[in-house]
Design a protein around this motif. Structure first.
Motif, PDB file in Angstrom:
ATOM      1  N   THR A 100       0.839  -1.200   0.000  1.00 36.04           N
ATOM      2  CA  THR A 100       0.000   0.000   0.000  1.00 36.04           C
ATOM      3  C   THR A 100       0.878   1.255   0.000  1.00 36.04           C
ATOM      4  N   LEU A 101       0.252   2.396  -0.192  1.00 41.17           N
ATOM      5  CA  LEU A 101       0.978   3.664  -0.153  1.00 41.17           C
ATOM      6  C   LEU A 101       1.607   3.874   1.224  1.00 41.17           C
ATOM      7  N   ARG A 102       0.873   3.554   2.274  1.00 41.83           N
ATOM      8  CA  ARG A 102       1.397   3.741   3.625  1.00 41.83           C
ATOM      9  C   ARG A 102       2.638   2.881   3.843  1.00 41.83           C
ATOM     10  N   GLU A 103       2.588   1.637   3.386  1.00 45.30           N
ATOM     11  CA  GLU A 103       3.740   0.748   3.530  1.00 45.30           C
ATOM     12  C   GLU A 103       4.922   1.267   2.714  1.00 45.30           C
ATOM     13  N   TYR A 104       4.614   1.856   1.560  1.00 43.91           N
ATOM     14  CA  TYR A 104       5.670   2.383   0.693  1.00 43.91           C
ATOM     15  C   TYR A 104       6.446   3.499   1.384  1.00 43.91           C
ATOM     16  N   TYR A 105       5.715   4.496   1.914  1.00 41.32           N
ATOM     17  CA  TYR A 105       6.459   5.631   2.488  1.00 41.32           C
ATOM     18  C   TYR A 105       7.014   5.321   3.878  1.00 41.32           C
ATOM     19  N   SER A 106       6.457   4.336   4.550  1.00 40.55           N
ATOM     20  CA  SER A 106       6.999   3.990   5.868  1.00 40.55           C
ATOM     21  C   SER A 106       8.349   3.304   5.759  1.00 40.55           C
ATOM     22  N   ASP A 113       3.328  12.993   0.868  1.00 39.30           N
ATOM     23  CA  ASP A 113       3.197  13.696  -0.409  1.00 39.30           C
ATOM     24  C   ASP A 113       4.313  13.319  -1.375  1.00 39.30           C
ATOM     25  N   GLU A 114       5.533  13.189  -0.850  1.00 35.70           N
ATOM     26  CA  GLU A 114       6.658  12.813  -1.704  1.00 35.70           C
ATOM     27  C   GLU A 114       6.469  11.392  -2.236  1.00 35.70           C
ATOM     28  N   ALA A 115       5.985  10.494  -1.388  1.00 35.31           N
ATOM     29  CA  ALA A 115       5.747   9.119  -1.822  1.00 35.31           C
ATOM     30  C   ALA A 115       4.666   9.075  -2.894  1.00 35.31           C
ATOM     31  N   ARG A 116       3.634   9.908  -2.725  1.00 36.81           N
ATOM     32  CA  ARG A 116       2.559   9.950  -3.714  1.00 36.81           C
ATOM     33  C   ARG A 116       3.087  10.404  -5.077  1.00 36.81           C
ATOM     34  N   LYS A 117       3.975  11.416  -5.064  1.00 37.71           N
ATOM     35  CA  LYS A 117       4.571  11.899  -6.311  1.00 37.71           C
ATOM     36  C   LYS A 117       5.402  10.811  -6.977  1.00 37.71           C
ATOM     37  N   GLU A 118       6.166  10.076  -6.174  1.00 38.61           N
ATOM     38  CA  GLU A 118       6.983   9.005  -6.747  1.00 38.61           C
ATOM     39  C   GLU A 118       6.110   7.932  -7.376  1.00 38.61           C
ATOM     40  N   LEU A 119       5.041   7.562  -6.676  1.00 42.88           N
ATOM     41  CA  LEU A 119       4.149   6.537  -7.224  1.00 42.88           C
ATOM     42  C   LEU A 119       3.478   7.016  -8.506  1.00 42.88           C
ATOM     43  N   ASP A 120       3.084   8.290  -8.541  1.00 39.23           N
ATOM     44  CA  ASP A 120       2.497   8.843  -9.757  1.00 39.23           C
ATOM     45  C   ASP A 120       3.485   8.754 -10.919  1.00 39.23           C
ATOM     46  N   MET A 121       4.739   9.040 -10.620  1.00 42.23           N
ATOM     47  CA  MET A 121       5.784   8.948 -11.638  1.00 42.23           C
ATOM     48  C   MET A 121       5.922   7.514 -12.143  1.00 42.23           C
ATOM     49  N   PHE A 122       5.977   6.547 -11.213  1.00 37.96           N
ATOM     50  CA  PHE A 122       6.122   5.150 -11.607  1.00 37.96           C
ATOM     51  C   PHE A 122       4.893   4.643 -12.353  1.00 37.96           C
ATOM     52  N   GLY A 160       4.742   3.213 -16.245  1.00 38.19           N
ATOM     53  CA  GLY A 160       4.421   1.797 -16.384  1.00 38.19           C
ATOM     54  C   GLY A 160       5.310   0.892 -15.557  1.00 38.19           C
ATOM     55  N   THR A 161       6.029   1.461 -14.584  1.00 40.97           N
ATOM     56  CA  THR A 161       6.887   0.660 -13.707  1.00 40.97           C
ATOM     57  C   THR A 161       6.075   0.020 -12.584  1.00 40.97           C
ATOM     58  N   VAL A 162       5.010   0.725 -12.168  1.00 34.39           N
ATOM     59  CA  VAL A 162       4.120   0.253 -11.098  1.00 34.39           C
ATOM     60  C   VAL A 162       2.704   0.203 -11.642  1.00 34.39           C
ATOM     61  N   VAL A 163       1.915  -0.777 -11.175  1.00 36.45           N
ATOM     62  CA  VAL A 163       0.523  -0.889 -11.580  1.00 36.45           C
ATOM     63  C   VAL A 163      -0.366  -0.825 -10.340  1.00 36.45           C
ATOM     64  N   GLU A 164      -1.511  -0.174 -10.467  1.00 37.05           N
ATOM     65  CA  GLU A 164      -2.485  -0.087  -9.380  1.00 37.05           C
ATOM     66  C   GLU A 164      -3.459  -1.250  -9.516  1.00 37.05           C
ATOM     67  N   LEU A 165      -3.609  -2.029  -8.456  1.00 30.02           N
ATOM     68  CA  LEU A 165      -4.435  -3.229  -8.497  1.00 30.02           C
ATOM     69  C   LEU A 165      -5.888  -2.900  -8.146  1.00 30.02           C
ATOM     70  N   PRO A 166      -6.852  -3.597  -8.736  1.00 30.26           N
ATOM     71  CA  PRO A 166      -8.270  -3.379  -8.384  1.00 30.26           C
ATOM     72  C   PRO A 166      -8.519  -3.739  -6.913  1.00 30.26           C
ATOM     73  N   LYS A 224       1.719  -2.707  -7.182  1.00 27.40           N
ATOM     74  CA  LYS A 224       2.673  -3.788  -7.462  1.00 27.40           C
ATOM     75  C   LYS A 224       3.669  -3.320  -8.535  1.00 27.40           C
ATOM     76  N   PHE A 225       4.952  -3.583  -8.304  1.00 30.00           N
ATOM     77  CA  PHE A 225       5.959  -3.324  -9.332  1.00 30.00           C
ATOM     78  C   PHE A 225       5.818  -4.357 -10.433  1.00 30.00           C
ATOM     79  N   LEU A 226       5.889  -3.902 -11.675  1.00 35.03           N
ATOM     80  CA  LEU A 226       5.884  -4.834 -12.792  1.00 35.03           C
ATOM     81  C   LEU A 226       7.276  -5.431 -12.970  1.00 35.03           C
ATOM     82  N   GLY A 227       7.287  -6.662 -13.434  1.00 33.23           N
ATOM     83  CA  GLY A 227       8.576  -7.315 -13.637  1.00 33.23           C
ATOM     84  C   GLY A 227       9.079  -7.107 -15.033  1.00 33.23           C
ATOM     85  N   GLU A 228       9.514  -8.181 -15.689  1.00 36.61           N
ATOM     86  CA  GLU A 228      10.018  -8.088 -17.039  1.00 36.61           C
ATOM     87  C   GLU A 228       8.886  -7.770 -18.009  1.00 36.61           C
TER      88      GLU A 228
END
Length: 468
Positions: free
Chosen positions: A418-424, A431-440, A444-450, A461-465
């Protein structure tokens, strides 16, 4: 129904514009187009051939020609920043050598790209100078000379001023230089690796949005001897064509530019080309389409492509002026009969304006294929306020950043988080974590799951190959 069908056809034509790597055959004057076909068969890349012709003509005309939309608009110069991209051994150097031959003997053509060298030359050659690059490594070295800290972006104000013709005044080692109307044409043939090393400032709103970036074109593995002979015939004629272009207001750019013609009391003025009524209407529609909400909505706010597309109409108008004068110079009888070089005013027809627009759309399609990766990476890095290290490229920094984030987050929480786990775990502000996730997410480096049943928080989730 007819209106709808016409709109669909226009959309299809726009979508298909420039899809072939080769420049369309209807754009350049017949003499130039025929020579480009011979050049291609003789192993001179055709796209680079035609762009070099355009740059050589731009430099030969220099400050002697100005172009404008209408008598109520300000005039602009014919500066061009042209960058052909191709691999080693594809004929880049020999093509530039052949096509720039008529002007390369002049000291106004340089391969020295330092700010001091360029400003010093522009103060000496007020008609204009050309920056030529035939070796890829020089391109990166040149960009590295801009700015106090190598690798942290470049001071691209020199390119801004040269592009628009704004006054330059700089104090350099050799003294203080002032240039009232700087004129710089850039003609380069580089490799993709050099393009990828472009500093982030030049990707965002500096050199890149003002560049025509294109593939140099394909050549046969075996050259045609007959085509090679025809190519040599054209080169002789090309010297004559360029010599005619240089006779347009020959006194413009000399140290005595502000003086008057002896005995007449009339100041020497540049040749001013104006779009005629039909050409003006075509140009206005094209400019409006480039600035329309539908066009700009394709990219996020402040994306580099927004700075790019709004300049297309300006580049197209400059191109139309060069193509028109090339057409005139290819015909010696026409040139002499109408005394083109000594005219004060002229008009550009709808035909040449439309050809220039077709040329611009072809270049834009090809440019996106070549620079999409570095532009998106530059925008992503700029959005996250990350500084580049010495000689570090934007794509390399982005890849390192993504790999580091993935390693640390997945080590702590596994594939889904989750976002909380990411910035922790990364010790970031929310806010900085949110910007990084928006960038990813944009990259297409990160995907938002339903969100699944019972969940209240969005997972990522980070995408792999490729293909994951």
């Amino acid at each position: 129904i007819s209106d709808v069908l016409e709109s669909v056809r226009a959309m299809q034509a726009s979508a298909n514009a420039g899809q072939s790597p080769e420049i369309p055959t209807h754009i350049f004057p017949d003499v130039i187009e025929e020579a480009s076909q011979h050049g291609k068969a003789a192993a001179y890349p055709r796209n680079l051939f035609l762009h070099s012709v355009l740059c050589c003509a731009s430099h030969a005309l220099g400050q002697a020609v100005r172009v404008r939309v209408s008598p109520d608009h300000d005039t602009m110069g014919l500066q061009m920043f042209s960058f052909g991209v191709g691999g080693s051994g594809t004929g880049k150097s020999k093509t530039l050598s052949a096509l720039l031959g008529p002007v390369s003997h002049s000291e106004s053509v340089t391969t020295e790209g330092s700010p001091e060298g360029l400003v010093s030359l522009m103060s000496r050659f007020q008609r204009g100078i050309m920056l030529e690059f035939t070796e890829g490594k020089e391109f990166f070295k040149m960009l590295g000379k801009y700015g106090p800290n190598a690798g942290q972006g470049s001071d691209n104000s020199l390119f801004h001023k040269c592009w628009s013709g704004d006054k330059i005044k700089r104090t350099l080692q050799k003294g203080t230089f002032g240039v009232q109307q700087p004129f710089l044409t850039v003609c380069a043939a580089i490799q993709k690796i050099n393009l990828n090393q472009m500093p982030i400032n030049d990707c965002l709103d500096g050199l890149l949005p003002r560049m025509l970036v294109y593939p140099i074109g394909d050549v046969p593995t075996k050259e045609d001897p007959l085509a090679l002979a025809e190519m040599q015939k054209f080169i002789t004629r090309w010297y004559e064509i360029v010599a005619r272009l240089e006779t347009v207001k020959p006194s413009i750019g000399l140290p005595s530019i502000s003086s008057v013609i002896a005995g007449t009391g009339v100041a020497v003025k540049p040749l001013t080309l104006t779009l005629d009524d039909e050409a003006r209407e075509v140009w206005r529609e094209y400019a409006a389409s480039k600035k329309s909400p539908q066009t700009l909505s394709q990219w996020p706010e402040d994306h580099p492509y927004r700075a790019d597309v709004v300049r297309h109409a300006e580049i197209a108008m400059r191109t139309a002026a060069i193509l028109f004068l090339l057409h005139c110079a290819c015909n010696k009888s026409y040139w002499e009969q109408y005394d083109v070089g000594n005219q004060d005013h002229g008009y550009i027809s709808k035909e040449w304006m439309q050809k220039a627009i077709d040329f611009m759309e072809h270049c834009w399609y090809q440019k996106q294929k070549l620079v999409d990766g570095i532009v998106e990476s530059a925008f992503a890095v700029a959005s996250s306020n990350l500084m580049l290290g010495r000689e570090e490229s934007v794509p390399a920094r982005f890849a390192v950043q993504a790999a580091d984030r993935r390693r640390r987050v997945e080590k702590a929480f596994g594939d889904v988080w989750t976002l909380r786990e990411y910035y922790s775990v990364l010790k970031l502000k929310k806010d900085e974590a949110r910007k990084e996730l928006d960038m990813f997410l944009r990259e297409g480096t990160v995907v938002e799951l339903p969100i699944q049943d019972g969940q209240k928080t969005v997972r990522f989730k980070f995408l792999g190959e490729a293909g994951d």
